[in-house]
Design an enzyme around this catalytic site. Sequence first.
Site, short mmCIF file in Angstrom:
data_model
loop_
_atom_site.label_atom_id
_atom_site.label_comp_id
_atom_site.label_asym_id
_atom_site.label_seq_id
_atom_site.Cartn_x
_atom_site.Cartn_y
_atom_site.Cartn_z
N ASP A 27 80.47 109.60 -1.41
CA ASP A 27 81.55 108.78 -1.97
C ASP A 27 82.66 109.71 -2.42
O ASP A 27 82.40 110.89 -2.71
CB ASP A 27 81.05 107.95 -3.16
N ARG A 52 76.76 98.07 3.32
CA ARG A 52 76.02 96.84 2.99
C ARG A 52 75.98 95.77 4.06
O ARG A 52 75.18 94.84 3.96
CB ARG A 52 76.56 96.27 1.68
N ARG A 105 83.56 103.00 6.53
CA ARG A 105 82.40 102.43 5.83
C ARG A 105 81.35 101.93 6.83
O ARG A 105 80.69 100.92 6.57
CB ARG A 105 82.81 101.30 4.89
N ARG A 134 68.71 100.84 0.07
CA ARG A 134 69.17 100.75 -1.30
C ARG A 134 68.18 100.05 -2.23
O ARG A 134 68.28 100.18 -3.45
CB ARG A 134 70.55 100.09 -1.35
N TYR A 172 91.16 106.87 -10.56
CA TYR A 172 89.84 106.49 -11.09
C TYR A 172 89.51 107.23 -12.38
O TYR A 172 88.96 106.66 -13.33
CB TYR A 172 88.74 106.75 -10.05
O1 CP3 Z 1 80.17 105.03 5.98
C1 CP3 Z 1 81.07 105.59 5.35
O2 CP3 Z 1 82.27 105.37 5.55
C2 CP3 Z 1 80.72 106.73 4.39
C3 CP3 Z 1 80.53 106.37 3.03
C4 CP3 Z 1 81.65 106.02 2.06
C5 CP3 Z 1 81.37 105.31 0.87
N1 CP3 Z 1 82.51 105.29 0.10
C6 CP3 Z 1 80.07 104.72 0.52
C7 CP3 Z 1 79.98 103.64 -0.50
C8 CP3 Z 1 83.02 106.36 2.03
C9 CP3 Z 1 83.87 107.06 3.07
C10 CP3 Z 1 83.54 105.89 0.78
C11 CP3 Z 1 84.94 106.09 0.35
C12 CP3 Z 1 85.42 105.47 -0.90
N2 CP3 Z 1 84.74 105.25 -2.08
C13 CP3 Z 1 86.76 105.08 -1.11
C14 CP3 Z 1 87.89 105.22 -0.11
C15 CP3 Z 1 87.90 104.12 0.89
C16 CP3 Z 1 88.47 102.82 0.41
O3 CP3 Z 1 87.71 101.82 0.42
O4 CP3 Z 1 89.66 102.77 0.08
C17 CP3 Z 1 86.87 104.55 -2.41
C18 CP3 Z 1 88.12 103.98 -3.05
C19 CP3 Z 1 85.58 104.68 -3.03
C20 CP3 Z 1 85.18 104.28 -4.41
C21 CP3 Z 1 84.13 103.22 -4.37
N3 CP3 Z 1 82.80 103.47 -4.10
C22 CP3 Z 1 84.28 101.83 -4.58
C23 CP3 Z 1 85.57 101.14 -4.92
C24 CP3 Z 1 83.02 101.25 -4.41
C25 CP3 Z 1 82.59 99.80 -4.62
C26 CP3 Z 1 83.20 98.80 -3.80
C27 CP3 Z 1 82.88 98.89 -2.32
O5 CP3 Z 1 83.84 98.84 -1.53
O6 CP3 Z 1 81.74 98.97 -1.93
C28 CP3 Z 1 82.11 102.29 -4.08
C29 CP3 Z 1 80.67 102.17 -3.80
C30 CP3 Z 1 80.22 102.51 -2.42
N4 CP3 Z 1 80.62 103.63 -1.72
C31 CP3 Z 1 79.29 101.78 -1.63
C32 CP3 Z 1 79.14 102.50 -0.43
C33 CP3 Z 1 78.24 102.16 0.72
C34 CP3 Z 1 78.53 100.53 -2.06
C35 CP3 Z 1 77.54 100.92 -3.10
C36 CP3 Z 1 76.16 100.30 -2.94
O7 CP3 Z 1 75.44 100.60 -1.95
O8 CP3 Z 1 75.79 99.53 -3.82
#
Ligand code: CP3
Length: 351
Positions: free
Chosen positions: A72, A27, A23, A36, A145
């Site tokens: 994502d 944020r 990640r 964003r 999910y």
């Molecule tokens: O920089 C990176 O690593 C690439 C981007 C990336 C995102 N999601 C962007 C994102 C990656 C590799 C993911 C993987 C992801 N997404 C996983 C596996 C990793 C883990 O945490 O176990 C999972 C389970 C998800 C599903 C998901 N997407 C969740 C649970 C959430 C919300 C909670 C959170 O941790 O932020 C998201 C949203 C998300 N995906 C955001 C980002 C930057 C935040 C959204 C926003 O900008 O408002």
Amino acid sequence: MNDRFLRACRREPVDRPPLWIMRQAGRYLPEYRALRERADFLTVCRTPELAVEASLQPLRRFALDAAIVFSDILVPLAGAGVAMTFDPGPRLAAPLRTRSDIDALRTPPMAEAASFVGAAIAELSRRVTVPVLGFAGAPWTLAAYLVEGGGRDGFPAIQAMLHRDPDTLERLLGKLATIVGDHLAFQLRSGAHAVQIFDSWAGILSPADYRRFALPAVRRAIAALPERRGPVIYFAPSAHHLLEDMAAAGADVLGVCWRTGLADARRRTGGRLALQGNLAPHALLGPPASVRERARAVLEDGRGPGHIMNLGHGILPETPIEAVEALIETVHGFATNPIAHAFSGRAGSVS
Ligand code: CP3
């Protein structure tokens, strides 16, 4: 190209362990929050220019050894027609609960359904001097999910399906294995040098259920990739009880969270795979001196052929930039072999 990351994935010698951060775009970066303000999450993912910008943001600040495409794990399913929003986690308009819901799930070619991911990877690989990572969710985690309709503690809906209707669950996992294999192959064809599979919720399964449901599906997705391909990293947090089974998925690198020691993981997997991890994300909430001490302990624990330094799960949104800087300095100053290290350069990663 800085190939430290790919060399470590192949367990070849490196001057120091490579570092990237799960990640790393997100944020905790003010420039990401500004991006964003202009576009919602799915729009950033679906617009190659914006996705590339989000991927480049951490690389402009930090000398990381790999870039990851901004997307994502749910994005390919949105591309396949599953209606969803992000707030900030995924919320599906309609969870998949019955046999007919699952039969209605389409498996279109990812080159069409998620073409923008390929375009972002191709552009990113032109813009950086480090390897580019593609990624996907593992079939089990995507199923969790889809059946729940979003994230929920313990994912009770898929647990109920597993016990009430295991054949339907296996049918869903089979479709998802096809989608995941195709999505990973498409990302590799588009220029990704390696791919990571996130099995974020594998850890809720017993070893027997992991072996029956999650493992065969992820193994099928990996087996669908071309034989000559970049490294595959397979990561599941809170999966201490599954480590030996996870090592049989067919990946080259195993990602482990902070609950499992790296030396312990190396011993339990017979040293056959490279390892990635595993500084606790919470360690970055401490002062820089504490970050350095904790990071050094992980680097020492990971010593051996094939260690990719990373956090044990995604970086927290409240992480201070100074903590990331302290982590980077510590990794850069850590020599796998002190003599070779004296001759290594420190080039920037964005051309
Ligand atoms: O920089 C990176 O690593 C690439 C981007 C990336 C995102 N999601 C962007 C994102 C990656 C590799 C993911 C993987 C992801 N997404 C996983 C596996 C990793 C883990 O945490 O176990 C999972 C389970 C998800 C599903 C998901 N997407 C969740 C649970 C959430 C919300 C909670 C959170 O941790 O932020 C998201 C949203 C998300 N995906 C955001 C980002 C930057 C935040 C959204 C926003 O900008 O408002």
